[in-house]
Structures are given as C-alpha cells and as structure tokens.
Design a protein around this motif. Structure first.
Motif, PDB file in Angstrom:
ATOM      1  N   ASP A   1       0.788  -1.203   0.000  1.00 61.21           N
ATOM      2  CA  ASP A   1       0.000   0.000   0.000  1.00 61.21           C
ATOM      3  C   ASP A   1       0.845   1.289   0.000  1.00 61.21           C
ATOM      4  O   ASP A   1       0.411   2.306  -0.539  1.00 61.21           O
ATOM      5  N   TYR A   2       2.050   1.250   0.585  1.00 58.45           N
ATOM      6  CA  TYR A   2       2.763   2.496   0.880  1.00 58.45           C
ATOM      7  C   TYR A   2       4.221   2.174   1.140  1.00 58.45           C
ATOM      8  O   TYR A   2       4.557   1.104   1.633  1.00 58.45           O
ATOM      9  N   TYR A   3       5.095   3.132   0.797  1.00 52.83           N
ATOM     10  CA  TYR A   3       6.523   2.921   1.030  1.00 52.83           C
ATOM     11  C   TYR A   3       7.123   4.106   1.782  1.00 52.83           C
ATOM     12  O   TYR A   3       6.601   5.224   1.747  1.00 52.83           O
ATOM     13  N   LYS A   4       8.246   3.834   2.431  1.00 54.67           N
ATOM     14  CA  LYS A   4       9.156   4.880   2.904  1.00 54.67           C
ATOM     15  C   LYS A   4      10.537   4.525   2.365  1.00 54.67           C
ATOM     16  O   LYS A   4      11.013   3.401   2.547  1.00 54.67           O
ATOM     17  N   LEU A   5      11.152   5.487   1.702  1.00 53.18           N
ATOM     18  CA  LEU A   5      12.390   5.256   0.962  1.00 53.18           C
ATOM     19  C   LEU A   5      13.577   5.882   1.681  1.00 53.18           C
ATOM     20  O   LEU A   5      13.512   7.046   2.116  1.00 53.18           O
ATOM     21  N   TYR A   6      14.666   5.114   1.752  1.00 54.81           N
ATOM     22  CA  TYR A   6      15.927   5.585   2.326  1.00 54.81           C
ATOM     23  C   TYR A   6      17.048   5.260   1.342  1.00 54.81           C
ATOM     24  O   TYR A   6      17.066   4.182   0.738  1.00 54.81           O
ATOM     25  N   ILE A   7      17.962   6.180   1.160  1.00 51.39           N
ATOM     26  CA  ILE A   7      19.142   5.931   0.338  1.00 51.39           C
ATOM     27  C   ILE A   7      20.367   6.256   1.173  1.00 51.39           C
ATOM     28  O   ILE A   7      20.486   7.354   1.738  1.00 51.39           O
ATOM     29  N   ASN A   8      21.255   5.280   1.275  1.00 48.57           N
ATOM     30  CA  ASN A   8      22.464   5.413   2.091  1.00 48.57           C
ATOM     31  C   ASN A   8      22.138   5.882   3.502  1.00 48.57           C
ATOM     32  O   ASN A   8      22.834   6.700   4.102  1.00 48.57           O
ATOM     33  N   GLY A   9      21.026   5.346   4.038  1.00 49.02           N
ATOM     34  CA  GLY A   9      20.634   5.620   5.416  1.00 49.02           C
ATOM     35  C   GLY A   9      19.815   6.869   5.610  1.00 49.02           C
ATOM     36  O   GLY A   9      19.273   7.081   6.697  1.00 49.02           O
ATOM     37  N   ALA A  10      19.705   7.716   4.598  1.00 46.26           N
ATOM     38  CA  ALA A  10      18.982   8.983   4.733  1.00 46.26           C
ATOM     39  C   ALA A  10      17.554   8.832   4.220  1.00 46.26           C
ATOM     40  O   ALA A  10      17.325   8.234   3.163  1.00 46.26           O
ATOM     41  N   TYR A  11      16.611   9.403   4.951  1.00 46.31           N
ATOM     42  CA  TYR A  11      15.222   9.418   4.488  1.00 46.31           C
ATOM     43  C   TYR A  11      15.123  10.267   3.228  1.00 46.31           C
ATOM     44  O   TYR A  11      15.696  11.357   3.143  1.00 46.31           O
ATOM     45  N   VAL A  12      14.364   9.771   2.233  1.00 50.33           N
ATOM     46  CA  VAL A  12      14.204  10.483   0.964  1.00 50.33           C
ATOM     47  C   VAL A  12      12.757  10.910   0.746  1.00 50.33           C
ATOM     48  O   VAL A  12      12.472  12.082   0.508  1.00 50.33           O
ATOM     49  N   ALA A  13      11.823   9.971   0.795  1.00 51.54           N
ATOM     50  CA  ALA A  13      10.431  10.292   0.471  1.00 51.54           C
ATOM     51  C   ALA A  13       9.543   9.140   0.909  1.00 51.54           C
ATOM     52  O   ALA A  13      10.018   8.060   1.285  1.00 51.54           O
ATOM     53  N   GLN A  14       8.218   9.390   0.824  1.00 50.52           N
ATOM     54  CA  GLN A  14       7.245   8.348   1.093  1.00 50.52           C
ATOM     55  C   GLN A  14       6.048   8.534   0.172  1.00 50.52           C
ATOM     56  O   GLN A  14       5.796   9.614  -0.360  1.00 50.52           O
ATOM     57  N   GLY A  15       5.315   7.450  -0.031  1.00 48.46           N
ATOM     58  CA  GLY A  15       4.169   7.488  -0.916  1.00 48.46           C
ATOM     59  C   GLY A  15       3.768   6.069  -1.306  1.00 48.46           C
ATOM     60  O   GLY A  15       4.182   5.110  -0.665  1.00 48.46           O
ATOM     61  N   PRO A  16       3.028   5.895  -2.387  1.00 50.49           N
ATOM     62  CA  PRO A  16       2.492   6.953  -3.238  1.00 50.49           C
ATOM     63  C   PRO A  16       1.149   7.425  -2.719  1.00 50.49           C
ATOM     64  O   PRO A  16       0.605   6.855  -1.765  1.00 50.49           O
ATOM     65  N   ALA A  17       0.591   8.458  -3.358  1.00 48.57           N
ATOM     66  CA  ALA A  17      -0.807   8.783  -3.122  1.00 48.57           C
ATOM     67  C   ALA A  17      -1.646   7.574  -3.509  1.00 48.57           C
ATOM     68  O   ALA A  17      -1.416   6.950  -4.533  1.00 48.57           O
ATOM     69  N   GLN A  18      -2.602   7.232  -2.666  1.00 54.15           N
ATOM     70  CA  GLN A  18      -3.405   6.044  -2.917  1.00 54.15           C
ATOM     71  C   GLN A  18      -4.188   6.190  -4.227  1.00 54.15           C
ATOM     72  O   GLN A  18      -4.580   7.291  -4.629  1.00 54.15           O
ATOM     73  N   GLY A  19      -4.400   5.056  -4.902  1.00 59.50           N
ATOM     74  CA  GLY A  19      -5.107   5.077  -6.177  1.00 59.50           C
ATOM     75  C   GLY A  19      -5.713   3.722  -6.477  1.00 59.50           C
ATOM     76  O   GLY A  19      -5.319   2.703  -5.903  1.00 59.50           O
ATOM     77  N   TYR A  20      -6.688   3.725  -7.365  1.00 58.05           N
ATOM     78  CA  TYR A  20      -7.243   2.454  -7.832  1.00 58.05           C
ATOM     79  C   TYR A  20      -6.179   1.717  -8.647  1.00 58.05           C
ATOM     80  O   TYR A  20      -5.349   2.355  -9.314  1.00 58.05           O
ATOM     81  N   PRO A  21      -6.170   0.391  -8.630  1.00 58.86           N
ATOM     82  CA  PRO A  21      -5.151  -0.339  -9.416  1.00 58.86           C
ATOM     83  C   PRO A  21      -5.141   0.059 -10.888  1.00 58.86           C
ATOM     84  O   PRO A  21      -4.088   0.051 -11.524  1.00 58.86           O
ATOM     85  N   PHE A  22      -6.303   0.414 -11.443  1.00 57.79           N
ATOM     86  CA  PHE A  22      -6.347   0.784 -12.861  1.00 57.79           C
ATOM     87  C   PHE A  22      -5.854   2.209 -13.103  1.00 57.79           C
ATOM     88  O   PHE A  22      -5.749   2.642 -14.249  1.00 57.79           O
ATOM     89  N   HIS A  23      -5.539   2.930 -12.029  1.00 55.93           N
ATOM     90  CA  HIS A  23      -4.926   4.256 -12.154  1.00 55.93           C
ATOM     91  C   HIS A  23      -4.068   4.474 -10.909  1.00 55.93           C
ATOM     92  O   HIS A  23      -4.389   5.288 -10.052  1.00 55.93           O
ATOM     93  N   TYR A  24      -2.991   3.719 -10.843  1.00 52.85           N
ATOM     94  CA  TYR A  24      -2.145   3.729  -9.647  1.00 52.85           C
ATOM     95  C   TYR A  24      -0.980   4.690  -9.862  1.00 52.85           C
ATOM     96  O   TYR A  24      -0.492   4.863 -10.986  1.00 52.85           O
ATOM     97  N   HIS A  25      -0.527   5.306  -8.780  1.00 52.95           N
ATOM     98  CA  HIS A  25       0.500   6.337  -8.892  1.00 52.95           C
ATOM     99  C   HIS A  25       1.900   5.809  -8.592  1.00 52.95           C
ATOM    100  O   HIS A  25       2.072   4.897  -7.783  1.00 52.95           O
ATOM    101  N   TYR A  26       2.867   6.409  -9.252  1.00 54.44           N
ATOM    102  CA  TYR A  26       4.261   6.250  -8.848  1.00 54.44           C
ATOM    103  C   TYR A  26       4.865   7.638  -8.676  1.00 54.44           C
ATOM    104  O   TYR A  26       4.381   8.630  -9.243  1.00 54.44           O
ATOM    105  N   ASN A  27       5.911   7.710  -7.877  1.00 58.31           N
ATOM    106  CA  ASN A  27       6.604   8.976  -7.636  1.00 58.31           C
ATOM    107  C   ASN A  27       7.873   9.031  -8.467  1.00 58.31           C
ATOM    108  O   ASN A  27       8.619   8.046  -8.563  1.00 58.31           O
ATOM    109  N   ARG A  28       8.137  10.167  -9.056  1.00 61.71           N
ATOM    110  CA  ARG A  28       9.378  10.411  -9.793  1.00 61.71           C
ATOM    111  C   ARG A  28      10.237  11.337  -8.931  1.00 61.71           C
ATOM    112  O   ARG A  28       9.866  12.485  -8.665  1.00 61.71           O
TER     113      ARG A  28
END
Length: 735
Positions: A69-96
C-alpha cells in the motif's frame, strides 16, 4: 500508463501466488465474499538493493518508485520520500524523485520499507491482497536503468510493529503500533548491513500484476521535525509534552534501557480534566501504545501517522532523552513564497484564520482527508470547502486537480460518483455527487485549465444523467435511495429538517437534494458555456417545479419537503445560493438566516456564507464569521482550538475530531466576498477587486499566490490597496 517500465513488480514471498480480491461495488450491494488471511494483515516488509555507481553516472539520477500500500524510501541511510498517493489499481501512482543528492560514487544502498495494511477503510487502498514494490533508477543520457526491481533485491518481513491480530483504532483506520525494538533489523538501511540471510522477492511482470501506473501529479508529502513548545516532567519516569498546536505525523524520541523495558506513549488532541493526555479521544481513536526497548540505544519510529498536540510518556527513570522529543510532521508541501498569509489588527480574525489555515495544512496529505485521525479519507463534499481554501493557503492547484480526478475515476463503480475516493471503502452520498461540478468550476476559474475542463466535462454530464433516473413527471428528484441523502452532518445540526433521512432515505420528494441537483445542472451548463458547447436548457422547467413544490409565498420561505410546513435553514440556503428563490423572497430568506444564524453544521456554513454573498449581504457575512455564538469559530477558540473542529464545539457531536478542514470556509469567503478579490477571468488573467469591508473592520494585510503572481492587499482602516507586481490599485472599503 505514461512510461514503459522495464522493472518487475516484486512482492514479499508471503504474497507469492496470492490472487487479488476485487472489492469495488455499489454501497447498497453486498460486499463481495472473500477471505483475507489474518497473517497477511499489518504486513511490514523491508527491501534492499546495493548498487555501485561510477563518477560519470552521477548526473541527474532519477528514481521512479511505487508500492502497495505504501513505502518509505531511504538511500544510504537517509530518508528520501514516502508514498504513493493512494489510487485504484487501474490508475495507480508512482513517484518520480530526483535522488542525485543522496547518491555517491561507489557503493550505494536503496532501502525501502513497504507496508500492506490489509483493512478495508478510507485511509488505504487495501484489503485486496495487492502488495509489493516497483522501482527504476536511471541517469541522464541512459535508456537502460541503473537498477530496477527484480530478483536481485533482498527482502524480509519485520514484525516489530506487530502482526495482523493487533488492535485497530478509529474506523479500522490504523493498527495500534506496539513497537518491539528487539525484533527490529538494526541498521538495515546502511550499506554495511549483512542481508545475506534475507530472501529473494517474488517477481511479477507489470502486465500480470494488474496495475496501470501513472506519474503522481502531486509531490510527495513534506516531512520535517518540530520540537515541543513545552516539556513538563511530572515525575522521574513521567513526561507531558505539548507541541503548542495540532499536528499530523508521528512522535519520536530516543531511549536506552535494558532489553524488554516497556515505555508507554499516549498521544491526544487535548488534555483531560486532570491535565493528562486524553488518549481515548473523543473522535473514537485510542492513541495508547507501548514501546519495548532492545538494550541498545533505540529510536521510536512509528510508521503510520496520527493527529495530536500532546504526548504523555511513561517509562523507567533515567532512560529517556528528552532532548530528542519531537514530532515528525507531514503534510502537502507549502512553499514559503507561495503560501497565503493574513494578518489583522483584529485578534479574533487572526485566530479564526489560523485555526482554519492549520486545519487545511494538516488535512492536505497525498489527498485531502476529512480528518487525520478517525477516518483519514478523502470525502467529496469536504473537498468543496477544503479544496477552495487550499488554493489560497498553498497557492498550488495540483491537489485540487488530483482530487477531481480521483472522484472522476470512482465513476468506474457508479456513474453518479462515490463519496469516498480512491479506495475500497464504498460509500455514496447524493449531496456530495452534485457538488463535483462546482468544484470543477472553482478549479477552472482559478487555473484556466481548459484541457482538463474538456476532459472532465463528460464526467459532469454523467452525474446529471445518473440522477435523471430519479426524476418524476414534473422533473423533481424523488426516492433517491441508492445514495445517502445527507443534508448536513451531524444529524443534530440539521435545524429540524423535516424529512426521513434514513438509509435508504424515506419515500417522497425533499428540498435539499433537489436544490443541489439544480445547482449541479446549472454549473454543468456554465462549464459548457465556457467551452462553447451547446445544450438544452432544462433549468426553467425544473425551477418552476421546485417553486411549486417547496416555495411558500405567504412566508417567503421554502419548506423542507413538499408535504412539510417546516422551513429549516438548509431549505432556504440552497435556493438562495443557486438563484432558485424569487427576488421577492430574498429579504425573508436573509432575515431567516439573520435570526437562525449557523443553525447548521460547520460544513454547511460554507454554503450559508456563499448564499449571503450572492445577494450582497456582506455585513451579515462578516458578523457571522466573527460572531461569538455557540455555533461559531469563536466557540472553537474559546475551547482551545488550534485547528478548526468537526463541529462548532467539542460536545456538539458524539465523536468530534479536533482537526477537520471542512470548517475552513472563512478563508475563501474573507478573500473573495469581504476583501473582494476574485479571478475576473479564468486563471486570474484579469483580477476583480471590489472590497466589501464592513465599517469598523481593522487594518489587515493579505498575501496570496495566484497564477498571475503574488497579490497583496493592505487595508489601513479607510482604503484598501491591491498590489500585483508593479501595479497598485486602490479602492474604498465599501467597494
């Protein structure tokens, strides 16, 4: 789908071979039968990928990422971002994401915490057994990804947050997180962590995963730390923390104690009569959790978010580091250069603006949420108010646009639109569906986004067409039983509306749903006027039928239903707002509002004020906004509000949340109808500035961002001055 993915969808092996559940259905129809394994609920999984980068690969590194349902992203130990905004599977979001600042030449570690909740609620698109992660890392000038989700990643499930048999709170909104740091994978985000004992993920090609992915049209939430305003030590092992205002986020701290030591953390929006945190909150959330220490230095890191101001911490003395007490606040990004501001010499007006603005900020997450506590859901009717206010608070129209599309996509379930979207929680409210075209028109007036208006017009037409099946011979709607007929909420703030608003609604024809349907049709015709689309004008015939059914010429008022002699506030407000009322009825309707004032819920106040603005009753608008009645924003301030409430007072609803942005009407009304600042043409290419400041209004300074630039209005007590870039326009206070 707006890009070609080379990556696979990867899942924790617990979900390998699990088929998704289809949960979309009409509210009045039975929920599809399904069996959801409890062991797959409240499922936290960790994913890791090591990647080596050369110096020539360090230019403009981009990560496209999504999770269910949701992620929290870390790169080299540092927090980067979280998401995605929730969506229906037929219109699901990704973060760039631009992750260049987080990468280094040599070894890098991408670490992702993925959460699958497994409940059907308003907060997550969950309960459907869809889980996993997809990501692609690319750099400028290369078409082949530097890294992508595949079997080379490693994954593990962590149960430090509990398992699916844990207690939930709110309306099954979130799990209580009794965090056990002894069960954590310590250091798993770092490059030197040994993940050799972790598993390979299960892989699934995107075409088989059942998702259609679109780049999220809004940025990820902004996340930052806020220190407490006050920390009170009640005893050696007992702290009371006050952040000075309602916040949305998590409480964090550090502690070091023996393995197995338990610390209790209580969060709440208010204190009880004994000065302790009211963690059994009036909004039906119980924010009492336990944190078990590992024996090392531990950091409390809850995954899900709460709405709170106060925190109470109970633990053995000497192990807590109060210097680390903080709130990890989250909300839609607010740019200092774009955010709206208002300051007056009138203290009350400042207080009202502040609690409304703070509610808008706290309730603007990846989507608008009705409250960040009990439900965390995006409600269509709430968006009429919060979206309008957020345009001024943020200077950013993207979240309004996204909300409009979220509900447009819900027509896959019902062409008359769902009341909550996106998600698998099925609720339908007729009043709210009729407001979607009004929200679209507000968005268009602020942005001039003609392409989006053209794209959405068929959806607006579809709403009008949907309700036609309820029209009787004279054209009025009757027996609209497939959706709730709300009128107002809660029930005790409907001013005695005389019609059985049961679920399904009682038999017959009543005022408010018909007035709203007229407003819906009228707005759709205005949208078509903007696009120069021809249409048949159905308004005159509908208006004649409405007047025949509900108008009482002897009093100048409107009845609640065709068989009623009662005239509620609501029955008069919408005819006044949409121009259904004859000119000779306006004085009586205004007098009724003056007498009854806000005999309604906080949500309805927006329509009361806008109806008065339509008939130029600006002194009464200001009087109501600044009034000190029991039903007023003053009442909220008297009760200690730092964010506007769900009801006028804490005791006026059985489960009042103390952060509810549907109460933020003063922001757009003050700007548009008192200060008199509006777009005169779509996108603010021309600006209308016609102040309607009441006598005695104190000096103020307003600053907002619109597509034309930064607009400021200064009032010195006699003359209002508008400044737009190098242009200055002065107006007397009364227009």
């Amino acid at each position: 789908m707006d890009k070609h993915w080379q990556a696979n969808w990867i899942r924790h092996p617990d979900f390998q071979g699990i088929a998704p559940i289809g949960l979309l259905h009409k509210e009045t129809q039975p929920q599809p039968e399904h069996l959801h394994p409890s062991e797959l609920k409240h499922h936290h999984s960790l994913f890791r990928k090591e990647i080596n980068l050369a110096a020539e690969q360090m230019e403009k590194i981009r990560l496209d990422i999504s999770a269910d349902d949701y992620y929290k992203l870390y790169i080299n130990g540092a927090y980067v971002a979280q998401g995605p905004a929730q969506g229906y599977p037929f219109h699901y979001h990704y973060n760039r994401l631009d992750v260049t600042p987080y990468m280094t030449v040599g070894l890098n570690i991408i670490a992702v915490h993925v959460y699958y909740q497994g409940l059907v609620n308003r907060a997550y698109n969950s309960g459907d057994l869809r889980q996993g992660l997809i990501a692609e890392l690319t750099t400028a000038g290369q078409t082949v990804p530097l890294a992508e989700t595949d079997e080379s990643w490693r994954c593990a499930r962590t149960v430090e947050y509990g398992t699916g048999d844990a207690a939930t709170t709110g309306y099954d909104t979130q799990y209580i997180e009794h965090i056990d740091s002894r069960l954590a994978f310590r250091g798993w985000r770092a490059a030197d962590y040994d993940d050799s004992g972790w598993m390979k993920p299960a892989t699934l090609g995107l075409e088989h995963a059942g998702y259609t992915l679109f780049e999220q049209p809004t940025p990820p939430v902004e996340v930052y730390r806020k220190k407490p305003d006050r920390v009170q030590r009640i005893g050696e092992d007992h702290y009371l923390v006050d952040f000075g205002e309602e916040v949305t986020g998590q409480f964090t701290m550090r502690a070091r104690g023996e393995a197995g030591t338990v610390i209790e953390v209580r969060c709440g929006e208010e204190l009880d009569d004994h000065g302790r945190v009211r963690y059994e909150m009036r909004c039906n959330c119980n924010y009492r959790e336990q944190w078990t220490l590992s024996g090392h230095e531990d950091e409390l890191e809850p995954f899900d978010y709460k709405a709170f101001r106060y925190v109470e911490i109970i633990g053995p003395g000497g192990i807590l580091d109060e210097r680390t007490f903080a709130a990890v606040v989250r909300h839609y990004p607010l740019s200092p250069g774009q955010s709206g501001s208002f300051r007056s010499e009138e203290r009350l007006l400042n207080g009202i603006w502040d609690i409304c603005g703070r509610a808008v900020r706290s309730c603007a997450q990846e989507s608008y949420v009705d409250c960040p506590s009990r439900e965390k859901g995006q409600y269509l009717g709430d968006n009429t108010v919060i979206g309008h206010a957020h345009l001024y608070v943020s200077g950013d129209s993207r979240l309004v646009r996204k909300g409009l599309r979220d509900f447009a996509l819900s027509t896959a379930v019902c062409p008359g639109m769902m009341a909550v979207a996106p998600g698998n929680f099925m609720q339908e409210i007729a009043d709210f569906s009729c407001q979607w075209p009004m929200q679209l028109l507000t968005y268009y007036r602020h942005t001039g986004d003609t392409a989006f208006l053209q794209e959405m017009l068929p959806i607006a037409d579809g709403i009008v067409d949907y309700f036609r099946k309820y029209q009787r011979a004279d054209g009025l709607l009757a027996d609209v039983k497939e959706k709730w007929n709300l009128v107002d909420w809660p029930e005790n703030l409907r001013d005695g509306y005389d019609f059985p608003l049961t679920r399904p609604v009682g038999n017959g024809c009543h005022n408010v749903i018909n007035a709203l349907y007229y407003g819906c049709m009228k707005t759709v015709q205005e949208l078509k006027d903007e696009l120069q689309v021809e249409y048949e004008d159905r308004l005159p015939a509908f208006k004649a039928a409405f007047l025949a059914a509900f108008y009482r010429p002897e009093s100048g008022l409107f009845a609640d239903s065709e068989n009623s002699v009662h005239s509620s506030l609501h029955a008069g407000v919408f005819p006044l707002l949409f121009g259904l009322a004859p000119e000779q009825a306006v004085p009586a309707l205004v007098a009724e509002i003056r007498r009854k004032r806000f005999s309604c819920g906080v949500y309805m106040a927006y329509f009361v004020l806008k109806a008065l603005a339509r008939v130029d009753e600006h002194p009464l608008i200001y009087e109501l906004i600044t009034g000190d009645d029991e039903h007023s924003w003053s009442q909220m301030l008297r009760e200690g509000a730092t964010s506007c409430f769900e009801a006028w007072g804490k005791e006026q609803k059985w489960n009042t949340s103390l952060c509810h942005a549907w109460g933020s009407a003063p922001i757009p009304v003050l700007i548009e109808d008192i200060i008199g600042l509006k777009p005169a043409s779509p996108g603010w290419e021309e600006i209308s500035f016609e102040p309607r400041l009441p006598p005695g209004m104190k000096p103020f300074h307003l600053r907002i961002a619109v597509p034309a630039g930064i607009v400021e209005v200064r009032y010195d007590g006699a003359e209002a001055e508008l400044v737009l870039q190098d242009q200055t326009l002065r107006r007397p206070a009364g227009g």
